[in-house]
Scaffold this motif. Sequence first.
Motif, short mmCIF file in Angstrom:
data_model
loop_
_atom_site.label_atom_id
_atom_site.label_comp_id
_atom_site.label_asym_id
_atom_site.label_seq_id
_atom_site.Cartn_x
_atom_site.Cartn_y
_atom_site.Cartn_z
N PRO A 1 0.83 -1.20 0.00
CA PRO A 1 0.00 0.00 0.00
C PRO A 1 0.87 1.26 0.00
CG PRO A 1 -0.10 -1.10 2.14
CD PRO A 1 0.68 -1.98 1.24
N VAL A 2 0.66 2.10 -1.01
CA VAL A 2 1.47 3.31 -1.18
C VAL A 2 0.56 4.51 -1.45
CG1 VAL A 2 3.24 4.47 -2.57
CG2 VAL A 2 3.45 2.02 -2.08
N VAL A 3 0.87 5.61 -0.79
CA VAL A 3 0.22 6.89 -1.10
C VAL A 3 1.31 7.83 -1.59
CG1 VAL A 3 -1.05 8.87 -0.19
CG2 VAL A 3 -1.57 6.56 0.63
N ARG A 4 1.04 8.48 -2.69
CA ARG A 4 1.98 9.46 -3.22
C ARG A 4 1.39 10.86 -2.99
NH1 ARG A 4 3.86 10.01 -9.58
NH2 ARG A 4 5.35 11.74 -9.27
N ILE A 5 2.17 11.72 -2.37
CA ILE A 5 1.69 13.07 -2.12
C ILE A 5 2.66 14.09 -2.71
CG2 ILE A 5 0.44 12.44 -0.02
CD1 ILE A 5 2.72 13.70 1.61
N MET A 6 2.14 15.27 -3.01
CA MET A 6 2.98 16.38 -3.40
C MET A 6 2.54 17.60 -2.60
SD MET A 6 5.47 17.86 -4.78
CE MET A 6 6.10 16.34 -5.49
N PRO A 7 3.20 17.85 -1.46
CA PRO A 7 2.90 19.04 -0.68
C PRO A 7 3.75 20.21 -1.16
CG PRO A 7 4.42 17.64 0.51
CD PRO A 7 4.19 16.99 -0.83
N ASN A 8 3.54 21.38 -0.61
CA ASN A 8 4.44 22.49 -0.89
C ASN A 8 4.80 23.22 0.41
OD1 ASN A 8 2.08 23.93 -0.44
ND2 ASN A 8 1.91 24.73 -2.51
N THR A 9 5.79 24.09 0.33
CA THR A 9 6.36 24.68 1.54
C THR A 9 5.39 25.55 2.35
OG1 THR A 9 7.33 26.46 0.20
CG2 THR A 9 8.75 24.60 0.78
N PRO A 10 4.34 26.16 1.77
CA PRO A 10 3.39 26.87 2.63
C PRO A 10 2.72 25.99 3.69
CG PRO A 10 3.18 27.67 0.39
CD PRO A 10 4.12 26.48 0.35
N ALA A 11 2.90 24.68 3.59
CA ALA A 11 2.41 23.80 4.65
C ALA A 11 3.07 24.14 5.99
CB ALA A 11 2.70 22.34 4.30
N LEU A 12 4.24 24.77 5.95
CA LEU A 12 4.92 25.19 7.17
C LEU A 12 4.10 26.20 7.97
CD1 LEU A 12 8.55 25.49 5.78
CD2 LEU A 12 7.91 24.10 7.75
N VAL A 13 3.24 26.94 7.27
CA VAL A 13 2.38 27.93 7.94
C VAL A 13 0.91 27.57 7.77
CG1 VAL A 13 4.03 29.83 7.87
CG2 VAL A 13 2.54 29.45 5.90
N GLU A 14 0.65 26.27 7.59
CA GLU A 14 -0.71 25.72 7.51
C GLU A 14 -1.49 26.22 6.30
OE1 GLU A 14 -2.69 26.35 11.25
OE2 GLU A 14 -0.92 25.79 12.41
N GLN A 15 -0.78 26.60 5.24
CA GLN A 15 -1.42 27.09 4.03
C GLN A 15 -0.97 26.30 2.81
OE1 GLN A 15 -3.79 29.59 3.82
NE2 GLN A 15 -3.78 29.55 6.06
N GLY A 16 -0.65 25.04 3.03
CA GLY A 16 -0.14 24.22 1.95
C GLY A 16 -1.22 23.73 1.00
N MET A 17 -0.76 23.24 -0.14
CA MET A 17 -1.61 22.55 -1.11
C MET A 17 -1.01 21.16 -1.27
SD MET A 17 -4.30 23.01 -3.06
CE MET A 17 -5.00 21.38 -3.35
N ILE A 18 -1.79 20.14 -0.92
CA ILE A 18 -1.27 18.77 -0.91
C ILE A 18 -2.08 17.90 -1.86
CG2 ILE A 18 -0.72 16.77 0.51
CD1 ILE A 18 -0.71 18.65 2.94
N ALA A 19 -1.45 17.49 -2.96
CA ALA A 19 -2.07 16.54 -3.87
C ALA A 19 -1.81 15.13 -3.36
CB ALA A 19 -1.50 16.71 -5.28
N MET A 20 -2.79 14.24 -3.51
CA MET A 20 -2.66 12.89 -2.97
C MET A 20 -3.20 11.86 -3.96
SD MET A 20 -4.38 11.33 0.54
CE MET A 20 -3.51 12.47 1.61
N SER A 21 -2.38 10.87 -4.28
CA SER A 21 -2.81 9.74 -5.10
C SER A 21 -2.62 8.47 -4.29
CB SER A 21 -1.98 9.66 -6.39
OG SER A 21 -2.15 10.81 -7.18
N VAL A 22 -3.59 7.57 -4.36
CA VAL A 22 -3.64 6.42 -3.47
C VAL A 22 -3.68 5.12 -4.29
CG1 VAL A 22 -4.94 5.34 -1.59
CG2 VAL A 22 -4.94 7.83 -1.82
#
Length: 273
Positions: A120-141
């Motif tokens: 079982p693998v999940v692939r994500i692509m977050p970005n650095t604004p996640a550091l300030v709780e404003q990230g955009m996280i793409a998720m493929s499962v």
Amino acid sequence: MKISFIGSGNMGFALMKAASKIIKAENIFITDADIEKARNAASIIGANVLKTNTEAAENGDFIFLAVKPQVLQQVLGEISPIIKKRQNAVLVSMAAGWSISKIQSSILNTIEIKIGKNIPVVRIMPNTPALVEQGMIAMSVSKEVPEQKTEELKNILSGAGIIDIIDEHYMDSITALSGSGPAFVYLFIEALADGAVRTGLPRDKAYLYAAQTIKGASAMLQETGKHPGELKDMVTSPGGTTIAGLAALEDGAFRSTVMKAVEAAWNRAGQLS
């Protein structure tokens, strides 16, 4: 629930920080080739430091692969004997260019894959604004991940920003847009501020106004649902200052250059895969 992070760089730290708001910090485990970096991250959120990647693989229900694409093959080689033995552990990768199937085939041999055994693998692509709780996280499962596990992972990451489930086919495009995009935006903010400094505005004021302008414009787009062209026209008066500035941007092929930047990042993501 326990989660492990192999790697504690900016993105890994952003996600473990978000996770610590959902699950107890004592159930978060961190390992890194730079042990001092892992200790520093752990001290901030109250997590545990592990010495090896295999320990991380043994301890996490979700095992975050927060390492650079160039070293992921080595990490997978280290942890694969552990992952094969575990039934429910989910690998969560954020390595650009590494598809779900490539990760799975790096752990299993051809015979195992042929008989239908998979990881079982999940692939994500977050970005650095996640550091300030404003990230955009793409998720493929992958299909091996139960729906309950997907919901658990979304909950773990919810403090980092917006989470969007997408077809993996689009992941390289998202890597180029939201993964690399913050750097493009910072360059634009810097350029806006430089222009204002050139006209006489103090540097600190220039950055304040440029950053808030970008933030406000983004909020307008999200909250109104209007087309960006319509919002642009709302600012643009006949014969005014804005149209003069827009003309200068068009003279410099601004839109074409930005499109080429995203395409170049997309091409590089493809090369990494």
